[in-house]
Design a protein around this motif. Structure first.
Motif, PDB file in Angstrom:
ATOM      1  N   ASP A  31       0.843  -1.201   0.000  1.00 32.39           N
ATOM      2  CA  ASP A  31       0.000   0.000   0.000  1.00 32.39           C
ATOM      3  C   ASP A  31       0.876   1.249   0.000  1.00 32.39           C
ATOM      4  OD1 ASP A  31      -3.020  -0.954   0.861  1.00 32.39           O
ATOM      5  OD2 ASP A  31      -1.455  -2.224   1.745  1.00 32.39           O
ATOM      6  N   ILE A  32       0.518   2.206  -0.867  1.00 36.76           N
ATOM      7  CA  ILE A  32       1.165   3.517  -0.905  1.00 36.76           C
ATOM      8  C   ILE A  32       0.141   4.545  -0.455  1.00 36.76           C
ATOM      9  CG2 ILE A  32       2.288   5.262  -2.337  1.00 36.76           C
ATOM     10  CD1 ILE A  32       3.939   2.741  -2.103  1.00 36.76           C
ATOM     11  N   VAL A  33       0.543   5.433   0.452  1.00 38.86           N
ATOM     12  CA  VAL A  33      -0.359   6.419   1.025  1.00 38.86           C
ATOM     13  C   VAL A  33       0.278   7.796   0.882  1.00 38.86           C
ATOM     14  CG1 VAL A  33      -1.526   7.185   3.130  1.00 38.86           C
ATOM     15  CG2 VAL A  33      -1.218   4.742   2.700  1.00 38.86           C
ATOM     16  N   GLY A  34      -0.534   8.801   0.493  1.00 33.64           N
ATOM     17  CA  GLY A  34       0.029  10.148   0.430  1.00 33.64           C
ATOM     18  C   GLY A  34      -0.858  11.128  -0.300  1.00 33.64           C
ATOM     19  N   TYR A  35      -0.356  12.344  -0.410  1.00 35.45           N
ATOM     20  CA  TYR A  35      -0.987  13.407  -1.190  1.00 35.45           C
ATOM     21  C   TYR A  35      -1.003  12.970  -2.654  1.00 35.45           C
ATOM     22  CZ  TYR A  35      -1.422  18.206  -3.111  1.00 35.45           C
ATOM     23  OH  TYR A  35      -1.802  19.334  -3.794  1.00 35.45           O
ATOM     24  N   THR A  36      -2.112  13.226  -3.333  1.00 33.59           N
ATOM     25  CA  THR A  36      -2.341  12.666  -4.664  1.00 33.59           C
ATOM     26  C   THR A  36      -1.172  12.825  -5.636  1.00 33.59           C
ATOM     27  OG1 THR A  36      -4.732  12.945  -4.399  1.00 33.59           O
ATOM     28  CG2 THR A  36      -3.893  12.705  -6.655  1.00 33.59           C
ATOM     29  N   PRO A  37      -0.571  14.038  -5.822  1.00 30.89           N
ATOM     30  CA  PRO A  37       0.531  14.143  -6.784  1.00 30.89           C
ATOM     31  C   PRO A  37       1.737  13.273  -6.434  1.00 30.89           C
ATOM     32  CG  PRO A  37      -0.324  16.316  -6.224  1.00 30.89           C
ATOM     33  CD  PRO A  37      -0.933  15.357  -5.254  1.00 30.89           C
ATOM     34  N   TYR A  38       1.945  13.024  -5.139  1.00 34.77           N
ATOM     35  CA  TYR A  38       3.089  12.200  -4.749  1.00 34.77           C
ATOM     36  C   TYR A  38       2.785  10.717  -4.946  1.00 34.77           C
ATOM     37  CZ  TYR A  38       4.001  16.641  -2.376  1.00 34.77           C
ATOM     38  OH  TYR A  38       4.164  17.980  -2.089  1.00 34.77           O
ATOM     39  N   VAL A  39       1.579  10.309  -4.633  1.00 35.14           N
ATOM     40  CA  VAL A  39       1.189   8.915  -4.863  1.00 35.14           C
ATOM     41  C   VAL A  39       1.280   8.584  -6.350  1.00 35.14           C
ATOM     42  CG1 VAL A  39      -0.750   7.288  -4.773  1.00 35.14           C
ATOM     43  CG2 VAL A  39      -0.249   8.743  -2.799  1.00 35.14           C
ATOM     44  N   ASN A  55      -4.170  17.482   0.373  1.00 36.28           N
ATOM     45  CA  ASN A  55      -2.973  17.895   1.100  1.00 36.28           C
ATOM     46  C   ASN A  55      -3.246  18.305   2.542  1.00 36.28           C
ATOM     47  OD1 ASN A  55      -0.183  18.188   1.101  1.00 36.28           O
ATOM     48  ND2 ASN A  55      -0.283  20.368   0.651  1.00 36.28           N
ATOM     49  N   ARG A  56      -4.507  18.598   2.892  1.00 33.09           N
ATOM     50  CA  ARG A  56      -4.796  19.029   4.252  1.00 33.09           C
ATOM     51  C   ARG A  56      -5.383  17.905   5.105  1.00 33.09           C
ATOM     52  NH1 ARG A  56      -6.708  25.353   4.466  1.00 33.09           N
ATOM     53  NH2 ARG A  56      -5.264  26.146   2.890  1.00 33.09           N
ATOM     54  N   SER A 138       3.867  29.113   5.301  1.00 30.13           N
ATOM     55  CA  SER A 138       2.429  28.885   5.358  1.00 30.13           C
ATOM     56  C   SER A 138       1.916  29.155   6.771  1.00 30.13           C
ATOM     57  CB  SER A 138       2.107  27.443   4.974  1.00 30.13           C
ATOM     58  OG  SER A 138       0.751  27.148   5.251  1.00 30.13           O
ATOM     59  N   ASP A 139       0.793  29.882   6.850  1.00 30.99           N
ATOM     60  CA  ASP A 139       0.172  30.113   8.158  1.00 30.99           C
ATOM     61  C   ASP A 139      -1.039  29.209   8.373  1.00 30.99           C
ATOM     62  OD1 ASP A 139      -1.545  31.302   6.372  1.00 30.99           O
ATOM     63  OD2 ASP A 139      -1.603  33.249   7.376  1.00 30.99           O
ATOM     64  N   ASN A 140      -1.091  28.084   7.671  1.00 29.49           N
ATOM     65  CA  ASN A 140      -2.188  27.132   7.884  1.00 29.49           C
ATOM     66  C   ASN A 140      -2.127  26.506   9.275  1.00 29.49           C
ATOM     67  OD1 ASN A 140      -3.394  27.419   5.370  1.00 29.49           O
ATOM     68  ND2 ASN A 140      -2.133  25.827   4.427  1.00 29.49           N
ATOM     69  N   LEU A 141      -0.928  26.243   9.775  1.00 32.20           N
ATOM     70  CA  LEU A 141      -0.769  25.528  11.035  1.00 32.20           C
ATOM     71  C   LEU A 141      -0.098  26.362  12.122  1.00 32.20           C
ATOM     72  CD1 LEU A 141       0.308  22.022   9.637  1.00 32.20           C
ATOM     73  CD2 LEU A 141      -1.954  22.721  10.447  1.00 32.20           C
ATOM     74  N   LYS A 142       0.207  27.605  11.832  1.00 26.98           N
ATOM     75  CA  LYS A 142       0.762  28.489  12.853  1.00 26.98           C
ATOM     76  C   LYS A 142       0.385  29.927  12.501  1.00 26.98           C
ATOM     77  CE  LYS A 142       5.443  28.842  10.815  1.00 26.98           C
ATOM     78  NZ  LYS A 142       5.366  27.879   9.728  1.00 26.98           N
ATOM     79  N   PRO A 143       0.287  30.810  13.494  1.00 25.39           N
ATOM     80  CA  PRO A 143      -0.167  32.176  13.224  1.00 25.39           C
ATOM     81  C   PRO A 143       0.898  33.015  12.535  1.00 25.39           C
ATOM     82  CG  PRO A 143       0.397  31.924  15.537  1.00 25.39           C
ATOM     83  CD  PRO A 143       0.498  30.556  14.931  1.00 25.39           C
ATOM     84  N   TRP A 144       0.433  33.976  11.737  1.00 25.07           N
ATOM     85  CA  TRP A 144       1.365  34.826  11.000  1.00 25.07           C
ATOM     86  C   TRP A 144       2.305  35.609  11.916  1.00 25.07           C
ATOM     87  CZ3 TRP A 144       3.444  34.788   6.494  1.00 25.07           C
ATOM     88  CH2 TRP A 144       4.220  35.885   6.107  1.00 25.07           C
ATOM     89  N   PRO A 145       1.867  36.131  13.064  1.00 26.77           N
ATOM     90  CA  PRO A 145       2.819  36.836  13.936  1.00 26.77           C
ATOM     91  C   PRO A 145       4.007  35.978  14.352  1.00 26.77           C
ATOM     92  CG  PRO A 145       0.590  37.379  14.579  1.00 26.77           C
ATOM     93  CD  PRO A 145       0.480  36.284  13.557  1.00 26.77           C
ATOM     94  N   LEU A 146       3.810  34.682  14.510  1.00 31.38           N
ATOM     95  CA  LEU A 146       4.931  33.804  14.837  1.00 31.38           C
ATOM     96  C   LEU A 146       5.904  33.713  13.669  1.00 31.38           C
ATOM     97  CD1 LEU A 146       6.342  31.810  16.718  1.00 31.38           C
ATOM     98  CD2 LEU A 146       4.816  30.014  15.846  1.00 31.38           C
ATOM     99  N   ILE A 147       5.380  33.645  12.457  1.00 31.05           N
ATOM    100  CA  ILE A 147       6.252  33.637  11.274  1.00 31.05           C
ATOM    101  C   ILE A 147       7.072  34.915  11.220  1.00 31.05           C
ATOM    102  CG2 ILE A 147       6.288  33.617   8.743  1.00 31.05           C
ATOM    103  CD1 ILE A 147       3.731  31.922   8.837  1.00 31.05           C
ATOM    104  N   GLU A 148       6.423  36.056  11.417  1.00 35.98           N
ATOM    105  CA  GLU A 148       7.133  37.337  11.378  1.00 35.98           C
ATOM    106  C   GLU A 148       8.214  37.404  12.456  1.00 35.98           C
ATOM    107  OE1 GLU A 148       3.912  40.252  11.503  1.00 35.98           O
ATOM    108  OE2 GLU A 148       4.385  40.717   9.400  1.00 35.98           O
TER     109      GLU A 148
END
Length: 249
Positions: A31-39, A55-56, A138-148
């Motif tokens: 079995d191969i598991v992953g995001y569609t373009p990688y599979v 991807n999410r 990407s700020d999907n999993l962390k807030p933008w102020p932390l990135i800055e």
């Protein structure tokens, strides 16, 4: 448990950059598991089931892979580049820690791959030749102020910096803000490299300065490298070389 789970890196795109160890486990997988373009990078064959997802859906994907391994399957979870760099290895261990305690007895291995960061650096020379850091914009999993905050402190420490996921269609304004922060902290003459889809037929590389950089120069397939104050450009016919000396004053 008779099943196994391997988290494998497929490298940046060129099949020649997939390690022999990863090629071997892909050949043995059920079995191969992953995001569609990688599979889809893993050829279909008899006896192989390919499980692709959005991807999410990393945690759901990780739990599914662990369940199949616990049922006796030989499962390979694939990521592009290296699975431990903003990819599926961390998601697997998040699911492992919070999931069925029996999963902890599984045969689980992480196989490294050549990351986009290293492929991009090699393409232009050695911009990561001295101390550097790597930041996901990407700020999907962390807030933008932390990135800055991390951008500001990395610039203050004078690291060379590698940036993943710089600019998406859903959040194009983030990279513009990042460039402004970097100009303020580093100055307009600092070297910046835009390396898109390195090691694929669509590859392109642009070497410029923060003063001339535009947000539109990057997308989600672009790895961005900003040099330290010591990073040098060697001009020549064609693409220049970029490197950061091995020593600092």
């Amino acid at each position: 448990m008779s099943g196994s789970l391997v988290i494998a890196g497929l490298g940046p795109g060129d099949e020649a950059l997939v390690t022999p160890e990863v090629s071997q486990v892909l050949a043995e997988a059920t079995d191969i598991v992953g995001y569609t373009p990688y599979v889809e990078r893993v050829p279909a064959r008899d006896g192989l089931a390919r499980h692709s997802s959005d991807n999410r859906q990393e945690i759901e994907r990780a739990a599914h892979a662990l369940e199949m391994a616990a049922a006796g399957r030989k499962v390979v979870v694939v990521s592009s580049g290296d699975p431990g760099v903003f990819a599926m290895a961390a998601a697997i261990f998040e699911a492992l820690e919070s999931g069925d305690s029996a999963w902890r007895q599984l045969d689980i291995r992480v196989l490294p791959g050549i990351s986009a960061m290293l492929a991009a650096s090699a393409r232009v020379g050695a911009p990561l030749g001295h101390d550097f850091c790597c930041i996901n914009l990407s700020d999907n999993l962390k807030p933008w102020p932390l990135i800055e905050k991390r951008l500001r402190l990395a610039a203050e420490a004078d690291f060379a910096m590698a940036f993943y996921n710089p600019r998406s269609k859903a959040r194009p304004e983030g990279f513009a803000k990042a460039l402004n922060s970097l100009r303020d902290a580093c100055g307009p003459e600092r070297v910046i490299v835009f390396a898109r889809a390195v090691s694929t037929p669509e590859a392109s590389v642009r070497v410029t300065t923060l003063g001339d950089a535009q947000p539109e120069m990057a997308d989600m397939r672009t790895l961005v490298i900003v040099g330290s104050s010591l990073t040098r450009v060697i001009e020549r016919d064609g693409e220049p070389f970029v490197y950061t000396p091995r020593s600092a004053p």
